[in-house]
Motif scaffolding. Structure first.
Motif, PDB file in Angstrom:
ATOM      1  N   GLU A  32       0.841  -1.202   0.000  1.00 16.65           N
ATOM      2  CA  GLU A  32       0.000   0.000   0.000  1.00 16.65           C
ATOM      3  C   GLU A  32       0.873   1.249   0.000  1.00 16.65           C
ATOM      4  N   GLY A  33       0.465   2.233  -0.791  1.00 16.94           N
ATOM      5  CA  GLY A  33       1.167   3.505  -0.833  1.00 16.94           C
ATOM      6  C   GLY A  33       0.178   4.648  -0.710  1.00 16.94           C
ATOM      7  N   LYS A  34       0.478   5.621   0.159  1.00 16.13           N
ATOM      8  CA  LYS A  34      -0.415   6.766   0.358  1.00 16.13           C
ATOM      9  C   LYS A  34       0.346   8.069   0.182  1.00 16.13           C
ATOM     10  N   VAL A  35      -0.302   9.006  -0.494  1.00 17.98           N
ATOM     11  CA  VAL A  35       0.251  10.352  -0.654  1.00 17.98           C
ATOM     12  C   VAL A  35      -0.847  11.334  -0.284  1.00 17.98           C
ATOM     13  N   LYS A  36      -0.577  12.219   0.657  1.00 23.30           N
ATOM     14  CA  LYS A  36      -1.540  13.237   1.066  1.00 23.30           C
ATOM     15  C   LYS A  36      -1.058  14.605   0.598  1.00 23.30           C
ATOM     16  N   VAL A  37      -1.945  15.330  -0.082  1.00 22.79           N
ATOM     17  CA  VAL A  37      -1.578  16.641  -0.617  1.00 22.79           C
ATOM     18  C   VAL A  37      -2.708  17.634  -0.378  1.00 22.79           C
ATOM     19  N   ALA A  38      -2.355  18.899  -0.317  1.00 24.91           N
ATOM     20  CA  ALA A  38      -3.355  19.956  -0.202  1.00 24.91           C
ATOM     21  C   ALA A  38      -3.933  20.232  -1.587  1.00 24.91           C
ATOM     22  N   PRO A  39      -5.240  20.361  -1.713  1.00 22.90           N
ATOM     23  CA  PRO A  39      -5.842  20.631  -3.019  1.00 22.90           C
ATOM     24  C   PRO A  39      -5.471  22.028  -3.515  1.00 22.90           C
ATOM     25  N   ASP A  40      -5.408  22.188  -4.827  1.00 21.23           N
ATOM     26  CA  ASP A  40      -5.102  23.493  -5.400  1.00 21.23           C
ATOM     27  C   ASP A  40      -6.202  23.979  -6.340  1.00 21.23           C
ATOM     28  N   GLN A  41      -7.315  23.238  -6.414  1.00 17.82           N
ATOM     29  CA  GLN A  41      -8.452  23.684  -7.205  1.00 17.82           C
ATOM     30  C   GLN A  41      -9.720  23.020  -6.674  1.00 17.82           C
ATOM     31  N   VAL A  42     -10.863  23.609  -7.033  1.00 18.10           N
ATOM     32  CA  VAL A  42     -12.136  23.065  -6.569  1.00 18.10           C
ATOM     33  C   VAL A  42     -13.096  22.990  -7.751  1.00 18.10           C
ATOM     34  N   CYS A  43     -13.828  21.876  -7.818  1.00 21.50           N
ATOM     35  CA  CYS A  43     -14.828  21.676  -8.864  1.00 21.50           C
ATOM     36  C   CYS A  43     -16.214  21.830  -8.234  1.00 21.50           C
ATOM     37  N   ILE A  44     -17.004  22.744  -8.776  1.00 25.76           N
ATOM     38  CA  ILE A  44     -18.326  23.061  -8.224  1.00 25.76           C
ATOM     39  C   ILE A  44     -19.393  22.760  -9.266  1.00 25.76           C
ATOM     40  N   SER A  45     -20.397  22.018  -8.863  1.00 26.80           N
ATOM     41  CA  SER A  45     -21.553  21.757  -9.717  1.00 26.80           C
ATOM     42  C   SER A  45     -22.768  22.420  -9.079  1.00 26.80           C
ATOM     43  N   ALA A  46     -23.335  23.436  -9.771  1.00 25.42           N
ATOM     44  CA  ALA A  46     -24.418  24.233  -9.197  1.00 25.42           C
ATOM     45  C   ALA A  46     -25.581  24.321 -10.180  1.00 25.42           C
ATOM     46  N   ASN A 132     -29.843  27.967  -6.697  1.00 28.21           N
ATOM     47  CA  ASN A 132     -30.574  27.516  -5.510  1.00 28.21           C
ATOM     48  C   ASN A 132     -30.318  26.053  -5.174  1.00 28.21           C
ATOM     49  N   ARG A 133     -29.309  25.468  -5.836  1.00 29.91           N
ATOM     50  CA  ARG A 133     -28.949  24.088  -5.504  1.00 29.91           C
ATOM     51  C   ARG A 133     -27.466  23.864  -5.773  1.00 29.91           C
ATOM     52  N   ILE A 134     -26.722  23.529  -4.721  1.00 31.74           N
ATOM     53  CA  ILE A 134     -25.317  23.156  -4.860  1.00 31.74           C
ATOM     54  C   ILE A 134     -25.260  21.631  -4.879  1.00 31.74           C
ATOM     55  N   ASP A 135     -24.975  21.065  -6.040  1.00 32.46           N
ATOM     56  CA  ASP A 135     -25.009  19.610  -6.193  1.00 32.46           C
ATOM     57  C   ASP A 135     -23.733  18.934  -5.701  1.00 32.46           C
ATOM     58  N   ASN A 136     -22.608  19.596  -5.908  1.00 29.73           N
ATOM     59  CA  ASN A 136     -21.354  18.949  -5.541  1.00 29.73           C
ATOM     60  C   ASN A 136     -20.242  19.982  -5.402  1.00 29.73           C
ATOM     61  N   VAL A 137     -19.397  19.782  -4.397  1.00 26.86           N
ATOM     62  CA  VAL A 137     -18.192  20.584  -4.212  1.00 26.86           C
ATOM     63  C   VAL A 137     -17.054  19.612  -3.955  1.00 26.86           C
ATOM     64  N   SER A 138     -16.081  19.579  -4.840  1.00 26.33           N
ATOM     65  CA  SER A 138     -14.995  18.608  -4.730  1.00 26.33           C
ATOM     66  C   SER A 138     -13.654  19.314  -4.863  1.00 26.33           C
ATOM     67  N   PHE A 139     -12.839  19.231  -3.817  1.00 24.45           N
ATOM     68  CA  PHE A 139     -11.505  19.816  -3.845  1.00 24.45           C
ATOM     69  C   PHE A 139     -10.531  18.815  -4.456  1.00 24.45           C
ATOM     70  N   GLU A 140      -9.751  19.272  -5.424  1.00 24.30           N
ATOM     71  CA  GLU A 140      -8.914  18.378  -6.201  1.00 24.30           C
ATOM     72  C   GLU A 140      -7.495  18.923  -6.355  1.00 24.30           C
ATOM     73  N   SER A 141      -6.651  18.112  -6.976  1.00 26.50           N
ATOM     74  CA  SER A 141      -5.283  18.518  -7.291  1.00 26.50           C
ATOM     75  C   SER A 141      -5.084  18.494  -8.793  1.00 26.50           C
ATOM     76  N   SER A 142      -4.449  19.522  -9.317  1.00 24.50           N
ATOM     77  CA  SER A 142      -4.167  19.576 -10.750  1.00 24.50           C
ATOM     78  C   SER A 142      -3.008  18.644 -11.119  1.00 24.50           C
ATOM     79  N   LYS A 143      -2.310  18.123 -10.100  1.00 24.76           N
ATOM     80  CA  LYS A 143      -1.179  17.218 -10.331  1.00 24.76           C
ATOM     81  C   LYS A 143      -1.511  15.796  -9.883  1.00 24.76           C
ATOM     82  N   LEU A 144      -2.760  15.409 -10.102  1.00 23.12           N
ATOM     83  CA  LEU A 144      -3.227  14.113  -9.626  1.00 23.12           C
ATOM     84  C   LEU A 144      -2.422  12.957 -10.216  1.00 23.12           C
ATOM     85  N   ALA A 145      -2.158  12.996 -11.513  1.00 25.01           N
ATOM     86  CA  ALA A 145      -1.436  11.896 -12.164  1.00 25.01           C
ATOM     87  C   ALA A 145      -0.041  11.718 -11.556  1.00 25.01           C
TER      88      ALA A 145
END
Length: 229
Positions: A32-46, A132-145
């Motif tokens: 198992e390998g884990k990498v924890k990083v701070a997100p640098d972008q957010v994807c919002i579906s409204a 009037n509806r926030i469907d999803n808020v997802s914090f992501e990394s632009s360097k995911l790969a």
């Protein structure tokens, strides 16, 4: 005579096939390998949702609200490549008790915000402009790969260390990898968005953040079979 020849042929083939099969000593381990990083972008579906009894009026009101939302997003200097209309719908809804038909219009916009400092302002503005509806808020990394690659390497190292620990007491050594199975997962923290506000003012006028972004955890899990030397 023919039966005897056939029997001897089958017996010879069976013996030959048995001689070709070689038992390879293997050890199977998981890594198992884990990498924890701070997100640098957010994807919002409204979504803008409008209801009414007249289909034409409902659609018009919904279009006007979404037009105001898109203008606000552009005003926030979000590049046009970072937001798009994801879904548009106008559906009739029949009430069997009242025997009337009403209409529900929805339009959903998906935004990728790469400047997290604008998050609070953007979310509040979206609500003010008609969302009037926030469907999803997802914090992501632009360097995911890149981070996924790092997690896989850590997982392989973990698997090899485990294999070496197991066989060291037997006086054997770990050889080449025989088979490798990989299954990676990515976790995107999704914050609660209470009352469609991201911050509140206390009695002293100080800003209290109600949103914890957290970290993205990229996990790689591998199953490896090593040949024993």
């Amino acid at each position: 005579m023919k039966k005897l020849v056939l029997f001897l042929t089958i017996m010879f083939m069976t013996m030959s096939y048995g001689q070709e099969i070689k038992q390879i000593p293997l050890i199977n381990v998981n890594g198992e390998g884990k990498v924890k990083v701070a997100p640098d972008q957010v994807c919002i579906s409204a979504t803008v949702e409008t209801k009414g009894n007249n289909a034409k009026d409902v659609k018009k009101q919904n279009d006007e609200k979404m037009d105001a939302v898109l203008k606000f997003i552009k005003k926030m200097n979000v590049p046009t490549t970072d937001f798009k209309t994801k879904q548009v719908a106008l559906n009739p809804q029949y009430d069997y008790e009242k025997k009337k038909t009403s209409y529900n219009a929805t339009q959903t916009v998906e935004i990728v915000l790469k400047d997290l400092n604008k998050y609070d302002e953007l979310m509040e503005g979206l609500v003010q402009q008609g969302i009037n509806r926030i469907d999803n808020v997802s914090f992501e990394s632009s360097k995911l790969a890149q981070y996924q690659s790092e997690a896989r390497k850590i997982a392989m190292k973990d698997a090899k260390v485990k294999a070496e620990e197991y066989v060291s007491v037997l006086g054997q050594k770990v050889g080449k990898a025989f088979t490798i199975s990989d299954n990676s997962q990515v976790y995107h923290p999704r914050p609660m968005y209470a009352a469609m506000k991201t911050e509140m003012m206390d009695a002293s006028g100080a800003s209290n953040q109600t949103l914890a972004i957290g970290e993205i955890e990229i996990t790689a899990n591998v199953s490896v079979s090593f040949v024993l030397d």
